[in-house]
Design a protein around this motif. Structure first.
Motif, PDB file in Angstrom:
ATOM      1  N   LYS A   1       0.644 -38.978 -27.684  1.00  0.00           N
ATOM      2  CA  LYS A   1       0.528 -40.399 -27.381  1.00  0.00           C
ATOM      3  C   LYS A   1       1.830 -40.912 -26.783  1.00  0.00           C
ATOM      4  O   LYS A   1       2.923 -40.629 -27.288  1.00  0.00           O
ATOM      5  N   GLY A   2       1.709 -41.677 -25.698  1.00  0.00           N
ATOM      6  CA  GLY A   2       2.884 -42.219 -25.029  1.00  0.00           C
ATOM      7  C   GLY A   2       3.516 -41.275 -24.040  1.00  0.00           C
ATOM      8  O   GLY A   2       4.485 -41.632 -23.361  1.00  0.00           O
ATOM      9  N   MET A   3       2.985 -40.051 -23.950  1.00  0.00           N
ATOM     10  CA  MET A   3       3.492 -39.063 -22.992  1.00  0.00           C
ATOM     11  C   MET A   3       2.312 -38.382 -22.312  1.00  0.00           C
ATOM     12  O   MET A   3       2.206 -37.159 -22.276  1.00  0.00           O
ATOM     13  N   GLN A   4       1.407 -39.178 -21.801  1.00  0.00           N
ATOM     14  CA  GLN A   4       0.175 -38.658 -21.224  1.00  0.00           C
ATOM     15  C   GLN A   4       0.335 -38.195 -19.781  1.00  0.00           C
ATOM     16  O   GLN A   4      -0.539 -37.525 -19.248  1.00  0.00           O
ATOM     17  N   ASN A   5       1.432 -38.559 -19.148  1.00  0.00           N
ATOM     18  CA  ASN A   5       1.649 -38.114 -17.778  1.00  0.00           C
ATOM     19  C   ASN A   5       3.128 -37.830 -17.574  1.00  0.00           C
ATOM     20  O   ASN A   5       3.957 -38.039 -18.467  1.00  0.00           O
TER      21      ASN A   5
ATOM     22  N   GLU B   1       5.592 -40.939 -17.989  1.00  0.00           N
ATOM     23  CA  GLU B   1       5.822 -41.351 -19.373  1.00  0.00           C
ATOM     24  C   GLU B   1       6.709 -40.350 -20.112  1.00  0.00           C
ATOM     25  O   GLU B   1       7.591 -40.743 -20.891  1.00  0.00           O
ATOM     26  N   THR B   2       6.470 -39.077 -19.858  1.00  0.00           N
ATOM     27  CA  THR B   2       7.265 -38.045 -20.527  1.00  0.00           C
ATOM     28  C   THR B   2       8.724 -38.107 -20.085  1.00  0.00           C
ATOM     29  O   THR B   2       9.639 -38.037 -20.910  1.00  0.00           O
TER      30      THR B   2
ATOM     31  N   ALA C   1      10.276 -40.697 -18.949  1.00  0.00           N
ATOM     32  CA  ALA C   1      10.860 -41.922 -19.487  1.00  0.00           C
ATOM     33  C   ALA C   1      11.285 -41.725 -20.939  1.00  0.00           C
ATOM     34  O   ALA C   1      12.334 -42.240 -21.371  1.00  0.00           O
ATOM     35  N   GLN C   2      10.477 -40.993 -21.716  1.00  0.00           N
ATOM     36  CA  GLN C   2      10.817 -40.738 -23.118  1.00  0.00           C
ATOM     37  C   GLN C   2      12.069 -39.868 -23.223  1.00  0.00           C
ATOM     38  O   GLN C   2      12.944 -40.112 -24.070  1.00  0.00           O
TER      39      GLN C   2
END
Length: 409
Positions: free
Chosen positions: A61-65, A68-69, A71-72
């Motif tokens: 969750k929060g790293m679906q693409n 997003e990954t 950015a994390q």
């Protein structure tokens, strides 16, 4: 005399200030304890996590693409860097308290406060690094494992290897602080472990191309180039918990077999040459005897040239080739005479200084080729050459057992 109202007011405020200070300290203590509890749970999760499989994408969750990954990864690392700066500030303040302490001062409470802050900050660093590690593992799980030999371009894990180096460097700066052993060092070990697992998965996915190259290699110098491009994370390909891939074992064994064959062939060639030279010396001696007796005088024995130690020269040439293959110019020069001459289609240079400069330029420009194991051919020692310009042969010239000429033809 009447008491000033403002002084009385100030006296009434003292207990309130103390209460507020106590309340703030208690809130900080609670926050630090919560941070420590979260970090302990995060480290426990990390230790139980199964390393990702390259090509089998993780869903988090929060790293679906990819965006997003990424950015994390960036936000977690930025937070860690900020906490590291905060640790430096806390340490500076703590050292200031120690320097300014005087006999009788009660500074134990202040030191305890700074130590608690350092431990709480270290715990926050650990929790953020766990999130950072997870985001990296999500990225790794989405990689394309195709990296056949001969390899092209950077290793699939190249950027994660760089991040691993940055993680290790940052951890070293924190190594002596409270909490480092509990909240940082386990992450360093786990991250490297999972990178090694991923590296070996990539090796296994490309094992067929490595075996094809191995079967086509007839020289140890060619076979020895197959494995190194895959050792981006760890050239040893193994640890206590990670076994070496079978294809790596097979290729390394094949390299050893080729080296042994080349050694035996070199010894046999040297034996044949020594036998040929002995026969030629005996024939020359017999001819000299016949020539000496034909004039009616005493037989004159022709003086034979001193025997050449071809094995010693072969060893010197082999050591020189190994130094050049390792791109160690200083080691190579130790096997050359001061007036060594090196000639090739690119030109001719003479003397150690010119030869050293020429070799360094070739290595830095990527124009250098590869040399096969030296071998004896008749009365000469040679080595095969492969370069961007094509193939050729290097002929070694000697003065005693040192190389005094290198000619590529």
């Amino acid at each position: 005399m009447a008491r000033p109202r403002n002084a009385f007011g100030a006296m009434r405020l003292w207990p309130c200030a103390l209460l507020l200070a106590c309340g703030a300290a208690t809130a900080q203590d609670v926050a630090d304890k919560n941070a420590i509890d979260r970090a302990a749970a995060s480290i426990q999760w990390l230790n139980n996590f199964s390393c990702p499989s390259v090509g089998l994408a993780l869903s988090v969750k929060g790293m679906q693409n990819e965006a997003e990954t990424a950015a994390q990864i960036d936000s977690s690392w930025t937070f860690v860097q900020g906490r590291v700066d905060a640790l430096r500030t806390s340490l500076t303040q703590r050292e200031s308290v120690l320097r300014q302490a005087k006999a009788g001062d009660n500074y134990d409470a202040q030191l305890a406060r700074f130590d608690a802050q350092i431990l709480g900050t270290m715990a926050r660093v650990g929790t953020s690094l766990v999130n950072w590690s997870l985001a990296n593992w999500v990225e790794i799980s989405r990689l394309d494992a195709a990296y056949p030999y001969p390899t092209q371009g950077p290793h699939p894990l190249a950027r994660h290897v760089q991040r691993n180096a940055a993680l290790g460097k940052m951890a070293n700066t924190l190594a002596r602080l409270p909490g480092s052993a509990e909240y940082v060092q386990p992450i360093v070990a786990k991250f490297h472990h999972c990178l090694l697992v991923a590296q070996n998965q990539i090796v296994e996915r490309n094992a067929d191309s490595m075996r094809i190259a191995m079967n086509a290699a007839t020289r140890s110098s060619d076979a020895s180039q197959i494995v190194p491009p895959y050792g981006s994370v760890d050239p040893g390909f193994a640890s206590d918990a990670v076994p070496m891939p079978e294809v790596v074992k097979t290729v390394l064994a094949h390299v050893d077999t080729l080296k042994e064959r080349e050694r035996v062939a070199a010894e046999e060639a040297a034996r044949r040459l020594a036998e040929q030279q002995r026969t030629e010396r005996e024939r020359a001696a017999q001819q000299g005897q016949r020539s000496g007796t034909s004039g009616g005088g005493k037989p004159q024995v022709a003086a034979a040239d001193p025997p050449v130690d071809m094995q010693a020269r072969l060893r010197a040439a082999t050591a020189l080739v190994q130094a050049l293959s390792s791109r160690s110019v200083s080691d190579a020069l130790r096997h050359m005479t001061d007036d060594v001459l090196m000639s090739s289609p690119m030109g001719t240079v003479q003397g150690k200084q010119q030869v050293s400069s020429s070799l360094q330029q070739a290595f830095s420009s990527g124009r250098s080729g590869s040399l096969g194991a030296p071998y004896i051919s008749g009365s000469q020692i040679m080595s095969s050459v492969q370069s961007p310009r094509g193939t050729g042969t290097m002929v070694f010239g000697f003065r005693d057992t040192q190389v005094n000429s290198l000619r590529v033809r």
